[in-house]
Design a protein around this motif. Structure first.
Motif, short mmCIF file in Angstrom:
data_model
loop_
_atom_site.label_atom_id
_atom_site.label_comp_id
_atom_site.label_asym_id
_atom_site.label_seq_id
_atom_site.Cartn_x
_atom_site.Cartn_y
_atom_site.Cartn_z
N ARG A 244 -10.26 5.83 -22.63
CA ARG A 244 -9.85 7.18 -22.25
C ARG A 244 -8.37 7.21 -21.90
O ARG A 244 -7.64 8.14 -22.29
CB ARG A 244 -10.69 7.68 -21.06
N THR B 137 -6.25 6.93 -25.21
CA THR B 137 -6.10 8.17 -25.99
C THR B 137 -5.20 9.16 -25.27
O THR B 137 -4.45 9.91 -25.92
CB THR B 137 -7.47 8.79 -26.30
N ARG C 188 -18.46 12.94 -29.51
CA ARG C 188 -17.37 13.17 -28.56
C ARG C 188 -17.71 12.77 -27.13
O ARG C 188 -16.88 12.92 -26.24
CB ARG C 188 -16.97 14.65 -28.58
N ASN C 189 -18.90 12.24 -26.89
CA ASN C 189 -19.31 11.86 -25.54
C ASN C 189 -19.30 10.33 -25.41
O ASN C 189 -20.18 9.66 -25.96
CB ASN C 189 -20.71 12.40 -25.24
N PRO C 190 -18.33 9.73 -24.70
CA PRO C 190 -18.27 8.28 -24.58
C PRO C 190 -19.52 7.66 -23.98
O PRO C 190 -19.86 6.50 -24.27
CB PRO C 190 -17.05 8.04 -23.68
N THR D 169 -12.60 10.55 -27.35
CA THR D 169 -11.68 11.32 -26.50
C THR D 169 -10.35 11.59 -27.19
O THR D 169 -9.40 12.02 -26.54
CB THR D 169 -11.45 10.58 -25.17
N TRP D 170 -10.28 11.32 -28.48
CA TRP D 170 -9.05 11.59 -29.23
C TRP D 170 -8.86 13.10 -29.37
O TRP D 170 -9.83 13.84 -29.46
CB TRP D 170 -9.16 10.95 -30.62
#
Length: 511
Positions: free
Chosen positions: A165, A168, A385-387, A417-418
């Motif tokens: 996180r 990015t 999109r959810n780590p 999280t890009w």
């Protein structure tokens, strides 16, 4: 053994350079020719160099530009020159200018006599306004140190996710305008302008690994402008751009297939392979022990799962490394499981764990940084999109692919999280090109498995598959493949359907 490290050159600008250049090439008008001069960089002495301005945003051809750096090996027989071959080594993130130095390993003397060979650094890479997320090596290394390539424990997973996180966020803060224009769609449009700059009416191109996606994208954007395109070590273009998570899962499987072949050939080779005698069983036992935690070897240091996984993955790229790698894995096996003789005589060891970014790349060429790799992959391919989902993906990947699954699941978690990018090409892939595309792939290619090449051939509107029975990433050690390269590039000749080539060396030469 070598440690693959991500190095960030502090002397380069943090923000990718852009400029307004009215003379820049654009799709809307005639592209200016290249202006060549003698290269001054030490590694390119003896070749020609040039820079070329292309639109930063191809939808705004008269707006800001970015610079593409090129190198050229002129045709040896200019009186009988056919045209220009553009080459790309893959990555994404591979700098292509140095490929002119390896020309003799790419194509035959007959081809080098009839074509200029041009290597180019795609936008944001190498000499082409390189993008970077950090200001200093120390800043980058401090963040990478908190990442684990094969995170197992809760602490490793949490630290890896948190560091990604922060990574990015640093990229978003520091890259600048080029961040949102790094997709393969833009690279393919750049390539068409480079074709015009070379003065060629149609494109002749060789792309390796990720470079096959560039070639496939170009072929579907500009199908009438294809003269001869070779795609070697192929991606599955539809799966990579539309179903990236499934693609990552199958990519891990490709490494497993190649590892199976390596271990089977080792046992067949007997005394020529130091790991022979149940090579599969020994490798699995070593991997499973290191999964429980690092092993401290007095006087030699720490052996980790990251180190074993990274070393094995890189070994599978080049068949010439097989004998030495088998020797070293056997010695590490003896060290871990306490062979007294090995403890007394060991002279080699696995390297310390490489950075979480950098060891399981698309190809074995050197990189200016890994930031370009993420900038392209995260732009091209949708990933969840959810780590918080990735530990679950990793567990499922690992169950199916015990050596490489977990690493592959975490290798692009930064894309979760890009910054969101909407500028990409995801098909169609079946537009019929003016000339048939030649698709080449080894059977035991780790990073681009043969299945991907079969699908590439089927998805393209006009393609022919040439299979190399052998090992390594992209075609290698095969006069048969080189011969078909030559006939295709010069005369447009294609191998008959179903043609297979052999390698000219064995994985484990007799001792």
């Amino acid at each position: 053994m070598r440690r693959l490290a991500v190095r960030v050159t502090a002397a380069l600008a943090l923000v990718s350079a852009v400029a307004v250049a009215p003379q820049a090439a654009s799709a809307g008008g005639a592209a200016p020719p290249f202006s060549w001069s003698a290269c001054t960089e030490p590694l390119l002495i003896g070749f020609d160099c040039a820079t070329y301005e292309v639109p930063l945003d191809h939808d705004k051809p008269r707006g800001a530009t970015t610079t593409i750096a090129l190198s050229r090996r002129p045709a040896g027989d200019p009186a009988n020159k056919i045209g220009t071959i553009f080459v790309n080594p893959g990555g994404p993130g591979g700098a292509g200018r140095s490929m002119v130095r390896a020309a003799a390993r790419i194509v035959s003397p007959e081809v080098l006599a009839r074509f200029d060979l041009i290597g180019f650094d795609p936008r944001g890479i190498g000499g082409s306004d390189p993008i970077q997320c950090f200001g200093t090596d120390a800043e980058a290394e401090a963040l990478y140190a908190r990442m684990t390539g094969v995170p197992i424990t809760r602490e490793q997973i949490a630290s890896t996710l948190a560091a990604n996180r922060e990574y990015t966020a640093a990229c978003e803060d520091n890259i600048g305008p080029l961040l949102t224009h790094m997709s393969t769609l833009n690279v393919a449009k750049d390539l068409d302008l480079l074709r015009q700059g070379a003065g060629d009416g149609r494109l002749t191109y060789i792309g390796y690994s990720y470079g096959t996606l560039i070639g496939a994208t170009y072929a579907n954007l500009f199908p009438k402008r294809v003269r001869a395109v070779i795609l070697d070590g192929n991606v599955d273009p539809d799966q990579r751009t539309n179903h990236r998570l499934a693609n990552k899962f199958e990519r891990a499987g490709g490494f497993e297939i190649a590892l199976d072949g390596f271990l089977a050939e080792c046992d067949k080779a007997g005394a020529a392979c130091a790991l022979s005698g149940n090579a599969r069983g020994k490798f699995d036992r070593l991997r499973d022990r290191l999964r429980e935690g690092p092993v401290e070897i007095p006087g030699l240091g720490t052996i980790t799962l990251d180190a074993l996984t990274g070393f094995t993955g890189q070994t599978l790229y080049n068949m010439a490394s097989f004998p030495d790698a088998a020797q070293q894995i056997q010695e590490v096996y003896d060290l871990v499981f306490g062979d007294p003789a090995a403890l007394r005589t060991a002279g080699v060891r696995l390297p310390s764990a490489p950075p979480a970014r950098g060891w399981l790349t698309d190809d074995a060429y050197s990189y200016t940084s890994n930031d370009a790799s993420f900038a392209v992959n995260c732009a091209d391919a949708p990933l969840p999109r959810n780590p918080a989902l990735y530990p679950g993906f990793a567990a499922a990947f690992e169950k199916a692919h015990p050596t490489f699954g977990r690493a592959e699941a975490f290798s692009e978690v930064g894309c979760a999280t890009w910054p969101k990018i909407t500028e990409a090409y995801d098909g169609p892939w079946n537009r019929r090109t003016a000339a048939t595309i030649l698709v080449v792939n080894p059977t035991y290619d780790p990073a681009t498995r043969l299945d991907f090449a079969v699908r590439m051939t089927r998805q393209l509107g006009n393609a022919r598959l040439l299979t190399l029975d052998g090992f390594g990433h992209t075609s290698n050690y095969s006069a048969c493949v080189t011969g078909w390269y030559t006939r295709y590039l010069i005369d447009g000749d294609l191998p008959p359907k179903g043609t297979r080539c052999a390698q000219d060396r064995v994985p484990f030469p007799a001792v």
